[in-house]
Design a protein around this motif. Structure first.
Motif, PDB file in Angstrom:
ATOM      1  N   UNK A 114      24.916  46.355   9.003  1.00  0.00           N
ATOM      2  CA  UNK A 114      24.295  45.799  10.201  1.00  0.00           C
ATOM      3  C   UNK A 114      22.797  45.586   9.983  1.00  0.00           C
ATOM      4  N   UNK A 115      22.110  46.581   9.461  1.00  0.00           N
ATOM      5  CA  UNK A 115      20.661  46.471   9.268  1.00  0.00           C
ATOM      6  C   UNK A 115      20.301  45.357   8.284  1.00  0.00           C
ATOM      7  N   UNK A 116      21.058  45.245   7.209  1.00  0.00           N
ATOM      8  CA  UNK A 116      20.774  44.189   6.236  1.00  0.00           C
ATOM      9  C   UNK A 116      21.064  42.808   6.796  1.00  0.00           C
ATOM     10  N   UNK A 117      22.143  42.667   7.507  1.00  0.00           N
ATOM     11  CA  UNK A 117      22.467  41.368   8.104  1.00  0.00           C
ATOM     12  C   UNK A 117      21.491  41.026   9.221  1.00  0.00           C
ATOM     13  N   UNK A 118      21.035  42.027   9.944  1.00  0.00           N
ATOM     14  CA  UNK A 118      20.083  41.809  11.030  1.00  0.00           C
ATOM     15  C   UNK A 118      18.809  41.144  10.517  1.00  0.00           C
ATOM     16  N   UNK A 119      18.400  41.504   9.319  1.00  0.00           N
ATOM     17  CA  UNK A 119      17.183  40.916   8.753  1.00  0.00           C
ATOM     18  C   UNK A 119      17.395  39.449   8.361  1.00  0.00           C
ATOM     19  N   UNK A 120      18.630  38.995   8.364  1.00  0.00           N
ATOM     20  CA  UNK A 120      18.944  37.619   7.965  1.00  0.00           C
ATOM     21  C   UNK A 120      19.005  36.640   9.129  1.00  0.00           C
ATOM     22  N   UNK A 121      19.031  37.128  10.356  1.00  0.00           N
ATOM     23  CA  UNK A 121      19.218  36.232  11.491  1.00  0.00           C
ATOM     24  C   UNK A 121      18.004  36.215  12.399  1.00  0.00           C
ATOM     25  N   UNK A 122      17.818  35.092  13.026  1.00  0.00           N
ATOM     26  CA  UNK A 122      16.717  34.927  13.969  1.00  0.00           C
ATOM     27  C   UNK A 122      17.042  35.667  15.258  1.00  0.00           C
ATOM     28  N   UNK A 123      16.106  36.496  15.745  1.00  0.00           N
ATOM     29  CA  UNK A 123      16.366  37.202  17.005  1.00  0.00           C
ATOM     30  C   UNK A 123      16.303  36.278  18.221  1.00  0.00           C
ATOM     31  N   UNK A 124      15.850  35.052  18.015  1.00  0.00           N
ATOM     32  CA  UNK A 124      15.709  34.115  19.130  1.00  0.00           C
ATOM     33  C   UNK A 124      17.059  33.655  19.681  1.00  0.00           C
ATOM     34  N   UNK A 125      18.057  33.573  18.820  1.00  0.00           N
ATOM     35  CA  UNK A 125      19.372  33.109  19.267  1.00  0.00           C
ATOM     36  C   UNK A 125      20.177  34.280  19.816  1.00  0.00           C
ATOM     37  N   UNK A 126      20.884  34.010  20.892  1.00  0.00           N
ATOM     38  CA  UNK A 126      21.702  35.036  21.543  1.00  0.00           C
ATOM     39  C   UNK A 126      23.027  35.200  20.793  1.00  0.00           C
ATOM     40  N   UNK A 127      23.576  36.419  20.797  1.00  0.00           N
ATOM     41  CA  UNK A 127      24.881  36.627  20.162  1.00  0.00           C
ATOM     42  C   UNK A 127      25.996  35.951  20.964  1.00  0.00           C
ATOM     43  N   UNK A 128      27.122  35.803  20.349  1.00  0.00           N
ATOM     44  CA  UNK A 128      28.304  35.165  20.952  1.00  0.00           C
ATOM     45  C   UNK A 128      28.788  35.997  22.146  1.00  0.00           C
ATOM     46  N   UNK A 129      28.742  35.420  23.337  1.00  0.00           N
ATOM     47  CA  UNK A 129      29.145  36.142  24.557  1.00  0.00           C
ATOM     48  C   UNK A 129      30.629  36.502  24.560  1.00  0.00           C
ATOM     49  N   UNK A 130      31.455  35.593  24.083  1.00  0.00           N
ATOM     50  CA  UNK A 130      32.901  35.863  24.106  1.00  0.00           C
ATOM     51  C   UNK A 130      33.256  37.036  23.208  1.00  0.00           C
ATOM     52  N   UNK A 131      32.528  37.190  22.119  1.00  0.00           N
ATOM     53  CA  UNK A 131      32.756  38.324  21.233  1.00  0.00           C
ATOM     54  C   UNK A 131      32.378  39.621  21.935  1.00  0.00           C
ATOM     55  N   UNK A 132      31.246  39.625  22.617  1.00  0.00           N
ATOM     56  CA  UNK A 132      30.815  40.811  23.369  1.00  0.00           C
ATOM     57  C   UNK A 132      31.827  41.158  24.453  1.00  0.00           C
ATOM     58  N   UNK A 133      32.321  40.143  25.154  1.00  0.00           N
ATOM     59  CA  UNK A 133      33.323  40.379  26.210  1.00  0.00           C
ATOM     60  C   UNK A 133      34.607  40.976  25.626  1.00  0.00           C
ATOM     61  N   UNK A 134      35.019  40.457  24.485  1.00  0.00           N
ATOM     62  CA  UNK A 134      36.217  40.987  23.838  1.00  0.00           C
ATOM     63  C   UNK A 134      36.063  42.487  23.561  1.00  0.00           C
TER      64      UNK A 134
END
Length: 172
Positions: A114-134
């Motif tokens: 998680x920590x390594x992948x987190x450094x690869x993505x822009x924090x500006x974009x929101x995560x997938x809502x449907x995934x969170x709901x699941x």
């Protein structure tokens, strides 16, 4: 002749490209090894994985859609999935009979991914809502409804394995 603003833009583009390249290198050289390790630990920490189905449908459509997405969206999805899995395992685990050391190792490797992948993505974009709901439904309809029983945790282990295997499919 370049202005200060032009140099700033060039610097940001180069840094962004280096970040993406670093991310590509990390995924290429480390993600698969760690993934194999946590999948193995997931199998080893308990008995046979249950054949019972969870009362929440697996989000196959989300996975099919993300397989066609851009690299950064795939990384973000992978990162959010791993994050949601770690949140699931943060619940009341008194009923589990799993090997504690293997469970701890599994969760530590997930956190590292998680920590390594987190450094690869822009924090500006929101995560997938449907995934969170699941994952919220999975928590509510499996863990809470089944009172965090050993059977509920076995269903979570099965669902987790399914997710982690699917994430490996589109890692390349």
């Amino acid at each position: 002749m370049y202005t200060m603003q032009s140099w700033t833009c060039i610097f940001l583009i180069v840094c962004s490209m280096q970040s993406v390249c670093h991310c590509c290198d990390w995924i290429r050289h480390h993600y698969g090894h760690l993934s194999a390790e946590y999948l193995s630990l997931l199998d080893q920490m308990g008995g046979d994985i249950t054949e019972q189905d969870a009362p929440v449908f697996f989000p196959d459509l989300l996975y099919r859609r993300i397989e066609l997405a851009e690299f950064e969206d795939k990384v973000r999805f992978r990162n959010e999935t791993i994050y949601q899995i770690t949140k699931l395992f943060d619940g009341n685990m008194k009923a589990v009979t799993w090997d504690k050391k293997k469970l701890d190792d599994f969760l530590n490797i997930l956190e590292r991914q998680f920590q390594n992948l987190k450094s690869c993505v822009s924090p500006a974009k929101k995560p997938e809502r449907r995934l969170k709901r699941y994952f919220k439904k999975l928590n509510r309809k499996v863990l809470r409804k089944m009172n965090y029983s050993a059977q509920a945790w076995e269903l979570i282990r099965k669902e987790t394995k399914q997710h982690l295997q699917r994430l490996d499919i589109f890692k390349a």
